[in-house]
Structures are given as C-alpha cells and as structure tokens.
Write a protein that holds these residues in place. Structure first.
Motif, PDB file in Angstrom:
ATOM      1  N   ARG A 171       0.848  -1.194   0.000  1.00 49.42           N
ATOM      2  CA  ARG A 171       0.000   0.000   0.000  1.00 49.42           C
ATOM      3  C   ARG A 171       0.881   1.240   0.000  1.00 49.42           C
ATOM      4  NH1 ARG A 171      -2.008   2.468   5.405  1.00 49.42           N
ATOM      5  NH2 ARG A 171      -3.346   4.215   4.756  1.00 49.42           N
ATOM      6  N   HIS A 200      -2.017   7.970  -2.608  1.00 50.20           N
ATOM      7  CA  HIS A 200      -2.227   7.516  -1.241  1.00 50.20           C
ATOM      8  C   HIS A 200      -3.289   6.426  -1.216  1.00 50.20           C
ATOM      9  CE1 HIS A 200      -2.478   7.595   3.098  1.00 50.20           C
ATOM     10  NE2 HIS A 200      -3.771   7.849   3.043  1.00 50.20           N
ATOM     11  N   ASN A 201      -2.976   5.318  -0.557  1.00 51.84           N
ATOM     12  CA  ASN A 201      -3.853   4.148  -0.431  1.00 51.84           C
ATOM     13  C   ASN A 201      -3.902   3.281  -1.690  1.00 51.84           C
ATOM     14  OD1 ASN A 201      -4.651   4.128   2.247  1.00 51.84           O
ATOM     15  ND2 ASN A 201      -6.384   5.497   1.895  1.00 51.84           N
ATOM     16  N   MET A 255      -9.758  -3.103   5.050  1.00 51.12           N
ATOM     17  CA  MET A 255      -9.577  -1.707   4.651  1.00 51.12           C
ATOM     18  C   MET A 255     -10.135  -1.405   3.266  1.00 51.12           C
ATOM     19  SD  MET A 255      -5.579  -1.442   5.902  1.00 51.12           S
ATOM     20  CE  MET A 255      -5.412   0.269   5.404  1.00 51.12           C
ATOM     21  N   ARG A 256     -10.848  -2.346   2.663  1.00 53.22           N
ATOM     22  CA  ARG A 256     -11.241  -2.224   1.267  1.00 53.22           C
ATOM     23  C   ARG A 256     -11.930  -0.903   0.960  1.00 53.22           C
ATOM     24  NH1 ARG A 256     -11.557  -5.380  -3.091  1.00 53.22           N
ATOM     25  NH2 ARG A 256     -10.693  -7.128  -1.902  1.00 53.22           N
ATOM     26  N   GLY A 257     -12.707  -0.382   1.869  1.00 55.05           N
ATOM     27  CA  GLY A 257     -13.446   0.846   1.620  1.00 55.05           C
ATOM     28  C   GLY A 257     -12.577   2.064   1.410  1.00 55.05           C
ATOM     29  N   GLU A 258     -11.357   2.069   1.935  1.00 52.63           N
ATOM     30  CA  GLU A 258     -10.478   3.228   1.794  1.00 52.63           C
ATOM     31  C   GLU A 258      -9.335   3.019   0.809  1.00 52.63           C
ATOM     32  OE1 GLU A 258      -7.728   3.614   5.409  1.00 52.63           O
ATOM     33  OE2 GLU A 258      -9.341   2.299   6.170  1.00 52.63           O
ATOM     34  N   LEU A 259      -9.171   1.796   0.308  1.00 53.02           N
ATOM     35  CA  LEU A 259      -8.066   1.488  -0.595  1.00 53.02           C
ATOM     36  C   LEU A 259      -8.430   1.751  -2.050  1.00 53.02           C
ATOM     37  CD1 LEU A 259      -6.797  -1.867   0.987  1.00 53.02           C
ATOM     38  CD2 LEU A 259      -5.979   0.462   1.414  1.00 53.02           C
ATOM     39  N   LYS A 260      -7.398   1.950  -2.870  1.00 48.05           N
ATOM     40  CA  LYS A 260      -7.548   2.098  -4.316  1.00 48.05           C
ATOM     41  C   LYS A 260      -6.788   0.946  -4.978  1.00 48.05           C
ATOM     42  CE  LYS A 260      -6.975   7.093  -3.617  1.00 48.05           C
ATOM     43  NZ  LYS A 260      -6.089   8.242  -3.927  1.00 48.05           N
TER      44      LYS A 260
END
Length: 429
Positions: free
Chosen positions: A143, A160-161, A197-202
């Motif tokens: 990440r 980021h992310n 963390m899927r909701g905040e990752l790209k």
C-alpha cells in the motif's frame, strides 16, 4: 518499582543496505553523474572529488542509523572534519568532465540535511523491502502511504492508499522515496488487511503523464513520470535490497529462484560487473580482497533444464569466482584485450553466451562467447565447475557451495565444433 530499561534495536536491514553502498565510495561532480539505481550500489556525494570526505560522511550516516541519532547530532559531529578538509562553504572546484573551474557551494547545513534525509530514507526503504520479500507469503500486497499535509506533492497524494501486489511492475517505478524530500512509504498488507480496509483502498493507479528530461551532464534523454524527480523513477528499496544481498542470497536460494533473480530486469548486472572488475584486478595481483568467493551470476533456467535432461541435479545455481583462481582466469586470455574486458565483466556477460556446453567427464560447463575485435573464428570459453551433488542431510556449507569459474581460454571454433567431449546444452556454435 524500578521500571526496566528498553533499548531499541538498530534497523539491521537498513544498516546492511547503507554498509553495502559504502563498499563503493564514488566521488562525483553533479548529482546527475549517479543515476537512479546507481545510488543503490554506491555511495556518492556531488562535488566531493578531491576532498576525501566520502568515508567521513558515510561513517557518520552509518553511526546515526545504528544509534538512531538526529540530524542535528549527525551534523554537529561531522562538520569539524569537513571544514578541516576544506569541504565547506563556497569554493572554486574543477569539473572533471569539462575541466571548467566553477564556484560552487560544497558543505553546508542545508546540503548535509539533504544527504542525511535522502540516505536515511533510501536505507530504510531497502530494509523495508527485505522485510516485504521475507514476509511475502503472509503479506503479499503493498500500500502506498503519503503524508497528507500541505507539503505533499499532488501526484503523491493521488496515490495515497494505492494497493497492488508486491510483484506488480508498477512498483518498479512508483516506489518511495520518489524524489528529493519525499516522505512517502510503502506498507505491506495481508489479504485480511485488504478486506478490512477495502473501503479506503484504491486498486487502480491514477492516470500517468510523462515529461522529457535531459541530463545536462551526460546528454541522456529520459522519460520521467510527472510527480517523480529526475533520477528517482525506479524502486530504491528493491534495488538497495538486491545490491546488499546479492553475494549472500544466490548460493542459498534454490537454483530456479537464483535463475529468476538474475533474469529479472532489475538485476544490477552492469553495476555488479563494475565491482567485480575491480575485485578481480585486486585478487589477480594477490592483494587482500573483502569477499571470496565473489558471486558473478547464476545458471539460467534453460541450462538448468538441459542439465536435468542429462540427469544432472545441482544444489545451487550460483556461479562464483574464488580469489586464488583470479590469476588463472585472467592470464590465459591476456593476449586478447577484448577477452580481458569480457572476463572482467562476467556478471554482465554470463547471461548472454552464444552457447553453453557440457563436459560430462570433467563435470564442467563451458560458456562460449564471441570476442569483439578478434578473429571471427575465435571464441572465449569460460569453464564453470559444478558444485558437488550432495545428499539432503549433508552439512549446509557443502550443500551451498557455489559453482566455481575454473578457467578461461581462447579456442578456435573448429576445435569446439569437432570435439566429442562436449554436449551442446543451449544456444549454437
């Protein structure tokens, strides 16, 4: 109740990376003289030629990394030595390329801070990559983490992310630090972390834009992604980790993994050849050398497969040169300047022979090369003695003994083609 004293451990992997670069202290005139992955294999400071200050700075950085000291302590301890050697303030210096005398700022608090921050970040990145590789089975994803304040570059904020597998080629270009003063880092994640963390990752990189950069020192024209400083479009951590572990990891790796490592585009063959040439000269002159045997490469996958077809199993894919054998490796080809140059660059040429032959009676491979500038029917032959085939319960030191370069020589093509001693494994004569 007396509280226990906890002493933090020094970052061993980061120190190993910085120490490895200290084996090649290289003075330069401009920062452009050392380009991208060069920084992973050598320690250099611009405009340091002639001042004998590289070791002072490198030793100071190594001590600071080991002791966890601040920049202020690093600069306070180092400045008197630099001033005593004349490397401080504005001075007239000679550009070794053009011969032009220029007035430039040498040592200063600002320059020391840049040197300190850059080398610390690159060393930590190399240490982190060693950990990423060691834990890749349990934490196979990386990440991108940016510091989201007013100083962050827009392109870095956009990443980021960003989350991609550790082996994704994207990290070969976009791996922090991505420039001077870059504070971004990579973080390894497990698959469970990714789900949490899927909701905040790209999972898709932002659009890439490219600019053209001309190196004024060399004239080289390069394409550089926007958001990355010129000279930083590579993976500092991966390159530093590979450079610091090349000698130790290849002999211990399974042969197939060693073959894959040396076939990877990031494998620093050219830089290793530079280092090996100097080592070989010293060893040939029977001067003390810091490392023996010196790992020059590995058996590639086609050779491993061909040997297996011949019923030959190897315990290690690593190919190395022992210091006592150095004179015998250079002397037989001394009459050919081209062949001498090639032998001195074994880590670079071993991957591209015209053919590889198998001498079953001797238990040796013969790597065959054409020699630029020599007769078209002359061939450079580098013979490699395979290490012993040992039982699985044999001592580790025996099991990991590398395959050794045994000899070199110049042979006529007809002698090779007509020999019944050899079996062709790969390539053609």
């Amino acid at each position: 109740m007396t509280q226990p004293t906890i002493t933090p451990l020094a970052p061993a992997e980061a120190i190993a990376s910085l120490t490895a670069r200290g084996l090649r202290l290289d003075p330069s005139f401009g920062w452009q003289d050392a380009w991208q992955a060069d920084h992973a294999t050598m320690f250099t400071v611009a405009k340091s030629a002639g001042f004998d200050i590289l070791k002072d700075i490198h030793d100071g950085l190594t001590q600071a990394l080991a002791e966890g000291t601040t920049f202020e302590t690093f600069a306070k301890n180092l400045r008197p030595a630099l001033e005593a050697k004349g490397w401080w303030g504005r001075k007239e210096v000679v550009d070794p390329t053009s011969g032009e005398i220029q007035e430039r700022t040498l040592g200063s608090t600002r320059r020391l801070r840049t040197i300190f921050d850059t080398n610390m970040r690159v060393s930590y990145a190399a240490g982190h990559w060693e950990q990423f590789d060691r834990n890749r089975r349990s934490r196979p994803v990386l990440r991108y983490v940016a510091i989201l304040d007013g100083r962050v570059r827009p392109a870095h904020r956009a990443r980021h992310n960003l989350t991609l597998p550790i082996d994704d080629p994207y990290w070969d270009t976009w791996a922090p630090p991505c420039g001077w003063g870059c504070r971004c880092t990579l973080q390894s994640l497990s698959l469970r972390d990714v789900e949490r963390m899927r909701g905040e990752l790209k999972f898709t990189p932002p659009p890439e834009t490219i600019r053209t950069f001309t190196n004024k020192r060399t004239g080289e024209v390069a394409k550089v992604p926007d958001g990355i400083d010129p000279g930083w479009a590579y993976n500092p951590g991966k390159a530093g980790w590979q450079a610091s572990t090349v000698a130790g990891k290849l002999p211990a790796a399974p042969p197939v993994m060693a073959a894959a490592a040396t076939a990877d585009p990031s494998w620093p063959a050219a830089k290793l050849a530079d280092e090996f040439g100097s080592w070989l000269d010293q060893a040939s002159a029977k001067k003390p050398v810091p490392q023996s045997p010196w790992t020059v490469g590995a058996l590639d996958r086609p050779v491993l497969d061909a040997l297996a077809h011949q019923g030959v199993a190897v315990q290690t894919g690593a190919i190395a040169v022992e210091a006592p054998a150095a004179p015998e490796i250079l002397m037989p080809v001394a009459g050919s300047a081209g062949a001498v140059r090639m032998v001195r660059r074994l880590p670079e040429i071993l991957a591209t022979p015209k053919a590889v032959l198998w001498d079953k009676a001797a238990g040796e491979l013969a790597y065959v090369f054409g020699v630029p500038g020599d007769d078209v029917d002359d061939r450079l032959v580098v013979r490699v003695k395979l290490g012993p085939e040992v039982a699985p319960d044999a001592a580790t030191i025996e099991r990991l003994r590398p395959n050794l370069v045994a000899s070199t020589g110049i042979f006529r093509l007809a002698a090779l083609v007509g020999s019944v001693a050899y079996t062709l494994l790969t390539g053609s004569l």
